[in-house]
Design a protein around this motif. Structure first.
Motif, PDB file in Angstrom:
ATOM      1  N   GLU A  45      -7.587  11.924   1.681  1.00 45.00           N
ATOM      2  CA  GLU A  45      -6.975  10.989   0.748  1.00 45.00           C
ATOM      3  C   GLU A  45      -7.029  11.512  -0.681  1.00 45.00           C
ATOM      4  OE1 GLU A  45      -8.871   7.189   0.407  1.00 45.00           O
ATOM      5  OE2 GLU A  45     -10.860   8.043   0.047  1.00 45.00           O
ATOM      6  N   TYR A  59      -5.174   8.558 -10.866  1.00 46.33           N
ATOM      7  CA  TYR A  59      -6.339   8.256 -10.046  1.00 46.33           C
ATOM      8  C   TYR A  59      -5.941   7.308  -8.911  1.00 46.33           C
ATOM      9  CZ  TYR A  59      -8.929  10.040 -14.055  1.00 46.33           C
ATOM     10  OH  TYR A  59      -9.403  10.830 -15.073  1.00 46.33           O
ATOM     11  N   SER A  60      -6.671   7.401  -7.826  1.00 46.13           N
ATOM     12  CA  SER A  60      -6.508   6.397  -6.789  1.00 46.13           C
ATOM     13  C   SER A  60      -7.170   5.108  -7.272  1.00 46.13           C
ATOM     14  CB  SER A  60      -7.147   6.862  -5.481  1.00 46.13           C
ATOM     15  OG  SER A  60      -8.566   6.888  -5.608  1.00 46.13           O
ATOM     16  N   ASN A  61      -6.732   4.002  -6.731  1.00 45.46           N
ATOM     17  CA  ASN A  61      -7.292   2.719  -7.155  1.00 45.46           C
ATOM     18  C   ASN A  61      -8.783   2.621  -6.832  1.00 45.46           C
ATOM     19  OD1 ASN A  61      -4.884   1.750  -8.198  1.00 45.46           O
ATOM     20  ND2 ASN A  61      -4.250   0.839  -6.250  1.00 45.46           N
ATOM     21  N   TYR A 107       0.086  12.637  -5.308  1.00 44.14           N
ATOM     22  CA  TYR A 107      -0.760  11.907  -4.378  1.00 44.14           C
ATOM     23  C   TYR A 107      -0.637  12.381  -2.942  1.00 44.14           C
ATOM     24  CZ  TYR A 107       3.794   9.750  -3.848  1.00 44.14           C
ATOM     25  OH  TYR A 107       5.134   9.555  -3.661  1.00 44.14           O
TER      26      TYR A 107
END
Length: 125
Positions: A45, A59-61, A107
């Motif tokens: 991920e 950024y990822s959450n 992403y």
């Protein structure tokens, strides 16, 4: 491009770690440098990304407001500062370089062309 990741380790929940990724070989300011992670039994991920030239970050959450991606151009080194670590952050962390599409697909792991060897981060509760 060759990538060498380091800095992982075993820490307790709430602790901090800083991962490093040294890039060597042919690099370009338009490359995207990303951090991904993969926990056992899960898919890889996205964690964070930054343009090689610096500036734009994503950024990822799940890590936003806890992790910070940065770079040192003079050393061709990228960092992932991880604060307030949680057990769910436990994974192998990989740095990667995306050379073709700019920041459009930062992403997507399948868009990255070069990968480091990974460094294990284990967070105990």
């Amino acid at each position: 491009v060759q990538l060498q990741a380091s800095g992982g380790g075993l820490v307790q929940a709430g602790d901090s770690l800083r991962l490093s990724c040294v890039a060597s070989g042919r690099t370009n300011r338009n490359y995207v440098m990303g951090w991904f992670r993969q926990a056992p039994g899960k898919e890889r991920e996205f964690v964070a990304a930054i343009m090689f030239s610096g500036g734009t970050t994503r950024y990822s959450n799940s890590v936003k407001d806890r992790f910070t991606i940065s770079r040192d151009n003079a050393e061709n080194t990228f960092y992932l500062q991880m604060n307030s670590l949680k057990p769910e952050d436990t994974a192998v962390y990989y740095c990667a370089a995306e050379t073709r599409s700019g920041f459009s697909y930062y992403y997507r792991s399948d868009m990255y062309d070069y990968w480091g060897q990974g460094t294990q981060v284990t967070v105990s509760s």
